[in-house]
Scaffold this active site. Structure first.
Site, short mmCIF file in Angstrom:
data_model
loop_
_atom_site.label_atom_id
_atom_site.label_comp_id
_atom_site.label_asym_id
_atom_site.label_seq_id
_atom_site.Cartn_x
_atom_site.Cartn_y
_atom_site.Cartn_z
N CYS A 220 0.79 -1.13 -0.08
CA CYS A 220 0.19 -0.12 0.11
C CYS A 220 0.79 1.28 0.24
O CYS A 220 0.78 2.07 -0.87
CB CYS A 220 -0.94 0.03 1.21
SG CYS A 220 -2.23 -1.37 1.18
N HIS B 170 -1.69 6.49 2.29
CA HIS B 170 -1.66 5.56 3.27
C HIS B 170 -1.37 6.22 4.79
O HIS B 170 -0.57 7.05 4.84
CB HIS B 170 -0.46 4.61 3.32
CG HIS B 170 -0.61 3.22 4.23
ND1 HIS B 170 -1.38 2.22 3.79
CD2 HIS B 170 -0.01 3.12 5.18
CE1 HIS B 170 -1.30 1.18 4.88
NE2 HIS B 170 -0.35 1.94 5.80
#
Length: 517
Positions: free
Chosen positions: A50, A104
């Site tokens: 991510c 993120h």
């Protein structure tokens, strides 16, 4: 005076969508978007995890330039003060808004999702997000668990909702505010599902009877797969339901019936996501902005569903690096849209029958790092310049390249005429290439192989994907100087796509392919 932008990014979504040829999935709303969009069928993330992937495509720089391979550094401090895609739009007069998981969260976006640099107002996070990993999955015994496979009754959830439902509601609220304000906007909406845990409203299971769910076509660990290339899916082993199966580390296969359950829930979570996207796009119609809003739909990376005996992301295979990527540009990917026209009527996956093919489709190999310059060009902004070879001190540049040139050219013409390229030094004269990479702490699978911290990285797997092959070398890496030693190759992989589309037969050591390497 310029188009708005709706940027939709999904967590861990591989292209299991009707518009990508998947026959099992029910994704009518995303397919409907595709039917009005330019769809790229060979798009790849730069690292299949991510934070590194998101920082890469949001800055338009590769992980070796952001210096983020894990979750624990902020590029502006650690690498260079790089401008981001939303920041660039903000500096060009757009109101920039973030809903859900775009950056993120945490250190890698300065605990603020890079606010105030990237966003005009503080980003929205759904309040239900904090329960994601709690024990909210009811087991057969009636008790609550933190499971991987987690269909739920939404009314029993904390707050009676789920994060993606809240994100859709907030994004729709903002669209209504923007309509009233009449200000150009860049709205990024980040959806969590199908990221694990596979927690979604239980009614979506009805779409996928277990007996219709096949196993992966290649559920075994390939014989010639170098051990360094294997990801041991540690994160799913830590879920209560997987832990109870007591599977041996690192290769022990999951039982077939449980593999089917994971695949079933992944598909169900995709249909749940499709409903959210459908509601969001229908709201864009309702506020009368479908005629002047560019829509980008993509994911941060894919997710293995049992292929090569692997689950989750954390590898260089196509199943982990390949993502959906589509661009809706009114008047360009569609005929001109009349204001107030219904472009995206909501489609119910439980009752909708029928298929819609993509408006335009390119098989060109493209990269997520190219989304920033592409979107700038589509919006009529100046395209950020190409980065010099070393660009730590350069605030605005991109290591991707605008792919708008693939929008109108029919595939055949480009095949004959080879790639047109303005800067021969920076460009392969052959077909385009996508680069991905993945770090490892050791040559054999460890408990931290999937997500090594920077200080523990010893090997970097650099992978290149062309239309014909995927070629990967795993080389010695020094985390203190961020340097890779290509003279010190630990292992290699070579897969020929024509004969081995699933990447099961590594022919790196077959001497006959020496010319290619």
């Amino acid at each position: 005076d310029g188009m708005n932008v709706l940027f939709i990014v999904v967590d861990d979504l591989r292209p299991v969508l009707g518009c990508y040829g998947d026959k099992l999935v029910k994704s009518p709303n995303i397919d409907q978007l595709a039917s009005q969009s330019m769809v790229f069928s060979n798009a790849y993330a730069q690292q299949a995890v991510c934070a590194p992937s998101r920082v890469s495509f949001l800055t338009g720089r590769r992980p070796d330039t952001t210096r983020l391979y894990d979750f624990y550094s902020y590029w502006r401090v650690h690498a260079g003060n790089y401008s981001t895609m939303p920041q660039y739009f903000k500096e060009n007069g757009y109101m920039t808004l973030s809903v859900g998981k775009v950056f993120h969260p945490g250190v890698s976006s300065n605990y603020s999702d890079d606010y105030p640099y990237s966003w005009s107002i503080p980003p929205f996070h759904p309040s239900a997000e904090k329960y994601e990993n709690d024990k909210t999955c009811r087991g057969k015994d009636g008790k609550l668990y933190a499971n991987l496979v987690c269909p739920v009754n939404v009314t029993e959830m904390p707050g009676g909702t789920l994060p993606d439902i809240q994100s859709t509601e907030e994004a729709i609220r903002l669209l209504n505010v923007m309509k009233t304000n009449r200000q150009k906007f860049f709205l990024a909406v980040g959806y969590h599902k199908p990221h694990i845990p596979l927690r979604y409203p239980q009614e979506f299971l009805k779409l996928y009877p277990l007996e219709n769910i096949p196993l992966a076509s290649d559920p075994w660990v390939p014989k010639k797969l170098p051990s360094v290339a294997y990801n041991p899916w540690t994160d799913i082993r830590q879920r209560d339901d997987v832990e109870a199966l007591n599977v041996s580390f690192p290769y022990g296969p999951l039982p077939d019936d449980f593999q089917r359950q994971i695949r079933q829930s992944y598909y169900a979570a995709v249909s749940y996501l499709d409903v959210q996207v459908g509601l969001l796009l229908n709201a864009l119609d309702n506020v009368g902005l479908s005629n002047n809003t560019i829509i980008v739909f993509t994911a941060d990376h894919g997710w293995s569903l049992g292929e090569h005996g692997e689950w989750a992301k954390y590898s260089n295979f196509d199943v982990a690096t390949r993502v959906p990527l589509m661009f809706y540009v009114p008047g360009r990917t569609t005929s001109p849209v009349i204001q107030g026209a219904r472009v995206f009527p909501y489609l119910d996956p439980f009752s909708h029958i029928g298929e819609s093919a993509p408006q335009g489709q390119s098989k060109k190999v493209v990269e997520l790092v190219s989304v920033f310059p592409t979107l700038a060009e589509l919006a009529g902004l100046q395209v950020p310049p190409a980065c010099p070879e070393t660009s730590f001190g350069v605030v605005l540049c991109t290591e991707g390249t605008s792919i708008v040139r693939y929008f109108s050219v029919s595939e055949e013409k480009v095949e004959e005429g080879k790639e047109r390229c303005d800067d021969t030094d920076r460009c392969f004269n052959e077909e385009p290439v996508a680069f991905s990479q993945y770090p490892r702490p050791a040559d054999t699978p460890q408990w931290n192989s999937d997500k090594p911290k920077l200080k523990d990285i010893r090997i970097m797997g650099y992978s290149m994907r062309t239309i014909d092959y995927r070629y990967t070398v795993w080389v010695q890496f020094d985390p203190s100087s961020f340097s890779a030693d290509f003279e010190d190759v630990h292992a290699g992989e070579l897969y020929m796509m024509e004969t081995d589309p699933n990447q099961d037969y590594n022919i790196y050591n077959n001497t006959s392919h020496g010319w290619l390497l």
